[in-house]
Structures are given as C-alpha cells and as structure tokens.
Design a protein around this motif. Structure first.
Motif, PDB file in Angstrom:
ATOM      1  N   LEU A 129       8.636  31.023  -6.377  1.00 54.22           N
ATOM      2  CA  LEU A 129       9.475  30.248  -7.284  1.00 54.22           C
ATOM      3  C   LEU A 129       9.765  31.103  -8.518  1.00 54.22           C
ATOM      4  CD1 LEU A 129      10.746  27.438  -7.502  1.00 54.22           C
ATOM      5  CD2 LEU A 129       8.644  26.625  -8.562  1.00 54.22           C
ATOM      6  N   VAL A 130      11.052  31.277  -8.823  1.00 56.57           N
ATOM      7  CA  VAL A 130      11.478  32.097  -9.953  1.00 56.57           C
ATOM      8  C   VAL A 130      11.864  31.185 -11.114  1.00 56.57           C
ATOM      9  CG1 VAL A 130      13.133  33.820 -10.771  1.00 56.57           C
ATOM     10  CG2 VAL A 130      12.314  33.903  -8.400  1.00 56.57           C
ATOM     11  N   GLU A 131      11.296  31.448 -12.291  1.00 60.71           N
ATOM     12  CA  GLU A 131      11.632  30.686 -13.499  1.00 60.71           C
ATOM     13  C   GLU A 131      12.256  31.633 -14.516  1.00 60.71           C
ATOM     14  OE1 GLU A 131       9.402  28.803 -17.392  1.00 60.71           O
ATOM     15  OE2 GLU A 131       8.384  28.588 -15.448  1.00 60.71           O
TER      16      GLU A 131
ATOM     17  N   THR B 195      15.262  26.300 -19.425  1.00 61.41           N
ATOM     18  CA  THR B 195      14.628  26.930 -18.272  1.00 61.41           C
ATOM     19  C   THR B 195      15.304  26.489 -16.979  1.00 61.41           C
ATOM     20  OG1 THR B 195      12.476  27.133 -19.348  1.00 61.41           O
ATOM     21  CG2 THR B 195      12.485  27.090 -16.952  1.00 61.41           C
ATOM     22  N   ILE B 196      15.505  27.447 -16.071  1.00 64.97           N
ATOM     23  CA  ILE B 196      16.056  27.173 -14.746  1.00 64.97           C
ATOM     24  C   ILE B 196      15.063  27.680 -13.703  1.00 64.97           C
ATOM     25  CG2 ILE B 196      17.911  27.662 -13.102  1.00 64.97           C
ATOM     26  CD1 ILE B 196      18.857  25.899 -15.364  1.00 64.97           C
ATOM     27  N   LEU B 197      14.783  26.852 -12.704  1.00 64.05           N
ATOM     28  CA  LEU B 197      13.901  27.237 -11.610  1.00 64.05           C
ATOM     29  C   LEU B 197      14.693  27.379 -10.322  1.00 64.05           C
ATOM     30  CD1 LEU B 197      11.683  26.284 -13.639  1.00 64.05           C
ATOM     31  CD2 LEU B 197      10.428  25.437 -11.661  1.00 64.05           C
ATOM     32  N   GLN B 198      14.312  28.367  -9.516  1.00 68.22           N
ATOM     33  CA  GLN B 198      14.972  28.576  -8.234  1.00 68.22           C
ATOM     34  C   GLN B 198      13.965  29.110  -7.220  1.00 68.22           C
ATOM     35  OE1 GLN B 198      18.632  30.854  -8.181  1.00 68.22           O
ATOM     36  NE2 GLN B 198      18.273  31.568  -6.083  1.00 68.22           N
ATOM     37  N   GLN B 199      13.993  28.529  -6.017  1.00 70.20           N
ATOM     38  CA  GLN B 199      13.155  29.039  -4.936  1.00 70.20           C
ATOM     39  C   GLN B 199      13.769  30.320  -4.379  1.00 70.20           C
ATOM     40  OE1 GLN B 199      12.192  26.114  -1.921  1.00 70.20           O
ATOM     41  NE2 GLN B 199      11.954  24.480  -3.428  1.00 70.20           N
ATOM     42  N   TYR B 200      12.917  31.296  -4.112  1.00 63.10           N
ATOM     43  CA  TYR B 200      13.388  32.543  -3.512  1.00 63.10           C
ATOM     44  C   TYR B 200      13.247  32.416  -1.997  1.00 63.10           C
ATOM     45  CZ  TYR B 200      14.161  37.522  -2.740  1.00 63.10           C
ATOM     46  OH  TYR B 200      14.679  38.724  -2.326  1.00 63.10           O
TER      47      TYR B 200
END
Length: 208
Positions: free
Chosen positions: A137-139, A4-9
């Motif tokens: 937050l996009v996962e 899993t990778i998380l990234q703030q939009y």
C-alpha cells in the motif's frame, strides 16, 4: 498535516512484497527522496455479541504519525460514527469484553519505510493480516494543502514519477466525497480501513 492519498500497488506472481518495496524505494530515491524512519498503521476489529441486538462493528486503528491518538470507527447498519480518543480507549475496549469480541485472526497492519521529498511524504507499506503478507500500500501526503480538490492533480503527477501508468485516474471514492472539505487525520484512517477491508474481502473470495 496535509492531504493524503492511498493506493494499492498491483502485485505480480513473480515478485515478493520485499522485492516490490525495494523496487519502489529505488525509484523514490532516484527522485531525491530521503528515508526518514519507519511507519505503522494497524487495525483491529471487534464485533458486538448477540445479546446486544443488531450487530455492530468497531474498528480500532493506530497511526504512528499520531502516536497519542486512538481512532475508532463504529459501523451499525447504515450508520458510521468515528471518534478520536487517547490511549485509554484501548483499555476501554478490554473492559467491554462482555459486549464486544475481537476478530484476532483479521488484525491488519501496514508498515514500512517512510520518505520525505520537499513538501511530500511517501510511505511504502507491507500489508499483513495476522502476520500473513497481503500486498503493498502506497501513501503519499502533500503537506502544504488541506483541500483535496485543490491538490489531487499535483499528487497524481508526483506519484506518476515513481508509479508511472499505475497511478489512479481518479481519487479514491472516499476522497471524491470530500474534495472541497478540510482534510483531517481521520480521513487517512478511513482510507486505510477501506483498503484493509478490500484485502480482507479478496482473501475471503479466494478459493480454498
């Protein structure tokens, strides 16, 4: 469970969180993704009381993907200890009220729609602190692989399909440190805690 990778939009001043979620939902749907319910990740932070000596911080997190588990991360000085327990751990923290106090005003959540597309699972989370919106937050999870270093390029290419040039050039620092290790559910929890902490820090630095 895969990697899993998380990234703030990045948020713009002229768009609300709901508008961003709707925008990303349409982009994901255009790729063929199908919504498969909702998800929730929450985090509550406890601080040790002065009589316990040097301050310790305990973060308690829950992830709807692992409903039977409670994730605990203890920070003491330069040491970090993590524990995966069952639901009784929440009751234990209540019994430790003479030693730890909850920072209720900083409880954080990321919740929203969950989508599936082939081997990928995508989650679009509205992040709130004490019910106040903080960001999106996009996962993205790629389920067939458990080695981050073997799948980062694939996940990044997939994310470009709906995030475009906003996709991270490199994996999050936590993932960089574990590129060749087997991915575990706690690794997702650590990423959420890092992002929640980032939102808290941004809030504390904002001028009154």
């Amino acid at each position: 469970m895969g990697v899993t990778i998380l990234q703030q939009y990045p948020m713009s001043d002229n768009k609300t969180g709901l508008q961003v979620i709707d925008f990303l939902t349409k982009r994901i749907a255009a790729l063929g993704a199908v919504q498969s319910g909702q998800f929730l990740v929450d985090c509550e932070t406890y601080l040790s009381l002065p009589q316990m000596g040097p301050q310790k911080t305990v973060h308690i997190l829950h992830n709807s993907e692992q409903p039977a588990s409670v994730f605990s991360i203890l920070e003491s000085g330069n040491k970090t200890i993590h524990v995966v327990a069952d639901g009784l751990f929440d009751l234990l923290m209540l019994k430790l009220s003479n030693h730890y106090t909850s920072k209720k005003q900083t409880k954080m959540e990321s919740k929203g729609p969950r989508f599936e597309l082939g081997d990928f699972c995508i989650k679009l989370g509205s992040v709130t602190m004490n019910q106040t919106f903080k960001g999106v937050l996009v996962e993205v999870e790629y389920r067939p692989c458990v080695i981050p270093g073997a799948v980062w390029d694939l996940i990044r290419e997939f994310m470009q399909g709906f995030l475009g040039t906003l996709v991270l050039q490199q994996p999050p620092q936590y993932i960089i440190n574990r590129l060749n290790e087997i991915y575990q559910p706690m690794d997702t929890i650590h990423q959420y805690l890092e992002n929640f902490s980032s939102y808290r820090k941004a809030m504390s630095l904002r001028p009154n």
